[in-house]
Every structure is written in C-alpha cells, then in structure tokens.
Design a protein around this motif. Structure first.
Motif, PDB file in Angstrom:
ATOM      1  N   GLU A  86       1.487   1.389   8.485  1.00 49.57           N
ATOM      2  CA  GLU A  86       2.096   2.313   9.447  1.00 49.57           C
ATOM      3  C   GLU A  86       2.090   3.765   8.946  1.00 49.57           C
ATOM      4  O   GLU A  86       1.895   4.693   9.720  1.00 49.57           O
ATOM      5  N   HIS A  87       2.303   3.943   7.645  1.00 52.28           N
ATOM      6  CA  HIS A  87       2.429   5.309   7.114  1.00 52.28           C
ATOM      7  C   HIS A  87       1.141   5.784   6.437  1.00 52.28           C
ATOM      8  O   HIS A  87       1.166   6.740   5.679  1.00 52.28           O
ATOM      9  N   HIS A  88       0.040   5.124   6.694  1.00 54.56           N
ATOM     10  CA  HIS A  88      -1.262   5.521   6.154  1.00 54.56           C
ATOM     11  C   HIS A  88      -1.205   5.626   4.625  1.00 54.56           C
ATOM     12  O   HIS A  88      -1.647   6.625   4.040  1.00 54.56           O
ATOM     13  N   GLY A  89      -0.667   4.575   3.999  1.00 54.99           N
ATOM     14  CA  GLY A  89      -0.523   4.565   2.546  1.00 54.99           C
ATOM     15  C   GLY A  89      -1.786   4.127   1.832  1.00 54.99           C
ATOM     16  O   GLY A  89      -1.729   3.750   0.659  1.00 54.99           O
ATOM     17  N   LEU A  90      -2.905   4.111   2.525  1.00 52.22           N
ATOM     18  CA  LEU A  90      -4.160   3.758   1.853  1.00 52.22           C
ATOM     19  C   LEU A  90      -5.318   4.537   2.449  1.00 52.22           C
ATOM     20  O   LEU A  90      -5.308   4.857   3.628  1.00 52.22           O
TER      21      LEU A  90
ATOM     22  N   GLY B   4      -2.622  -3.359  -6.030  1.00 55.02           N
ATOM     23  CA  GLY B   4      -1.763  -3.093  -7.189  1.00 55.02           C
ATOM     24  C   GLY B   4      -0.552  -2.266  -6.808  1.00 55.02           C
ATOM     25  O   GLY B   4       0.562  -2.513  -7.279  1.00 55.02           O
ATOM     26  N   MET B   5      -0.771  -1.265  -5.946  1.00 55.25           N
ATOM     27  CA  MET B   5       0.349  -0.427  -5.484  1.00 55.25           C
ATOM     28  C   MET B   5       1.373  -1.296  -4.756  1.00 55.25           C
ATOM     29  O   MET B   5       2.583  -1.164  -4.975  1.00 55.25           O
ATOM     30  N   VAL B   6       0.901  -2.148  -3.875  1.00 59.53           N
ATOM     31  CA  VAL B   6       1.809  -2.981  -3.072  1.00 59.53           C
ATOM     32  C   VAL B   6       2.574  -3.947  -3.971  1.00 59.53           C
ATOM     33  O   VAL B   6       3.798  -4.089  -3.842  1.00 59.53           O
TER      34      VAL B   6
ATOM     35  N   LEU C 103       1.304 -12.658  -0.558  1.00 59.84           N
ATOM     36  CA  LEU C 103       2.479 -11.855  -0.220  1.00 59.84           C
ATOM     37  C   LEU C 103       2.883 -11.990   1.242  1.00 59.84           C
ATOM     38  O   LEU C 103       4.072 -12.035   1.566  1.00 59.84           O
ATOM     39  N   ALA C 104       1.902 -12.025   2.110  1.00 61.16           N
ATOM     40  CA  ALA C 104       2.204 -12.055   3.545  1.00 61.16           C
ATOM     41  C   ALA C 104       2.735 -13.417   3.956  1.00 61.16           C
ATOM     42  O   ALA C 104       2.413 -14.437   3.348  1.00 61.16           O
TER      43      ALA C 104
ATOM     44  N   PRO D  11       6.782  -6.656   4.603  1.00 57.92           N
ATOM     45  CA  PRO D  11       7.238  -5.329   5.036  1.00 57.92           C
ATOM     46  C   PRO D  11       6.588  -4.170   4.274  1.00 57.92           C
ATOM     47  O   PRO D  11       6.354  -3.104   4.857  1.00 57.92           O
ATOM     48  N   VAL D  12       6.277  -4.382   2.996  1.00 57.14           N
ATOM     49  CA  VAL D  12       5.625  -3.299   2.243  1.00 57.14           C
ATOM     50  C   VAL D  12       4.187  -3.106   2.736  1.00 57.14           C
ATOM     51  O   VAL D  12       3.716  -1.976   2.911  1.00 57.14           O
ATOM     52  N   GLN D  13       3.502  -4.197   3.003  1.00 55.46           N
ATOM     53  CA  GLN D  13       2.142  -4.084   3.550  1.00 55.46           C
ATOM     54  C   GLN D  13       2.185  -3.392   4.920  1.00 55.46           C
ATOM     55  O   GLN D  13       1.355  -2.528   5.223  1.00 55.46           O
ATOM     56  N   ALA D  14       3.148  -3.805   5.746  1.00 57.76           N
ATOM     57  CA  ALA D  14       3.260  -3.218   7.091  1.00 57.76           C
ATOM     58  C   ALA D  14       3.553  -1.723   6.996  1.00 57.76           C
ATOM     59  O   ALA D  14       3.011  -0.919   7.765  1.00 57.76           O
TER      60      ALA D  14
END
Ligand code: FES
Ligand code: FES
Length: 162
Positions: free
Chosen positions: A93-97, A105-107, A78-79, A86-89
C-alpha cells in the motif's frame, strides 16, 4: 554430508549438505524456497533474514548444521491463507518496494521488530531496527512509512481483540 532437519513454515523438512553450507543456501537450494535472497553472503545486507525460533537472523551468518532442529519461518510462510501479512500489505500500500530485492529481508526484520516492540515504534526506532538491512534502491522513506502503518494497524487489531 550431514543431514539437517528443520521445521520450515510449519512443515518438517530435511536434506543433506556439507558442514560448510550456509543456512541461506540450504533454504534456497535444498528446500527450494527462493523468496529468501542472497545479497552479500557476508552478513552486511540483510536480504537473507528469516526467523529462527521466533527471532530474525541473517541466514548467511549461520551454518545449516547449526540450525538443525530449529523452527524457521521464511517470507513464503508469513502470509495467511489467501491474504498478505499486515506488514506485506503495508509495503504494498505504501510503495515500500522498488526492485524488491531487499523486500523479503526488510519484511522479516520488520515483523520481528513489531513482535518485540509493537505499539511503541517511532520513525527513529524503526530506522534503528533496520540498520542491518540495506535497500540498494534507497527506498527507506516508504519502507519506514509502511512499517509504522503496519505497526499502527496491528496495535489496533490487538486492542480490538482485548
Ligand atoms: Fe545475508 Fe547479505 S546475504 S546479510
Ligand atoms: Fe530494491 Fe530495496 S527495493 S533493493
């Protein structure tokens, strides 16, 4: 044993497996791409989501032999060169993990969602789009926040390119 040939993250890859081998096990064990996780093996959790011919699929719901000939993208693909998608970033940034187990899977699900409905996403549609993905750390609030932030950033990028 049956030969399975795939294009994975832009590279032709092949291997032999039993007809009963699930795509997720083929990706992890035959191709060595362990970024795709196995949570349930029974199509419940979404940890195994990859893109097959451009659409997100739970790779535990498909046999590797059924996927032969298709184009697969995993979290490893993906990167871009040296930079996060951008989704990984946004997850970063937003502490999504938290533990990170559900994150690949979420990404992958989120990227497919943005590809299909980008620019129109709301908290409600993101939550609906994630209904097949379980976060056992229950970090949904920040995951949704990250996806909405990535969607907004990608929409801005698309407008700038027009
Ligand atoms: Fe595929 Fe859980 S491992 S949905
Ligand atoms: Fe732990 Fe989602 S961050 S399962």
């Amino acid at each position: 044993m049956t030969k399975v040939t795939l294009t994975v993250n832009g590279r032709a890859m092949s291997g032999e497996c039993e007809d009963r081998t699930l795509l997720v096990h083929f990706i992890r064990e035959k191709l060595g791409l362990t970024g795709t996780h196995v949570g349930c093996d029974t199509t419940q959790c979404g940890a195994c989501v990859v893109h097959m011919d451009g659409h997100s699929v739970k790779s535990c719901s498909i046999l590797a032999v059924q996927a032969s000939g298709s184009t697969i993208t995993t979290i490893e693909g993906l990167a871009g060169q040296g930079e996060l998608h951008p989704v990984q970033a946004a997850f970063k940034e937003h502490h999504g993990l938290q533990c990170g187990f559900c994150t690949p899977g979420m990404v992958m699900t989120a990227v497919d969602l943005i590809n299909r409905e980008g620019g129109t996403l709301t908290e409600e549609t993101v939550r609906a789009g994630l209904e097949g993905n379980i976060c056992r750390c229950t970090g949904y609030h920040n995951i949704v926040k990250a996806i909405l932030a990535a969607d907004a950033e990608m929409a801005t990028g698309r407008q700038a390119a027009e």
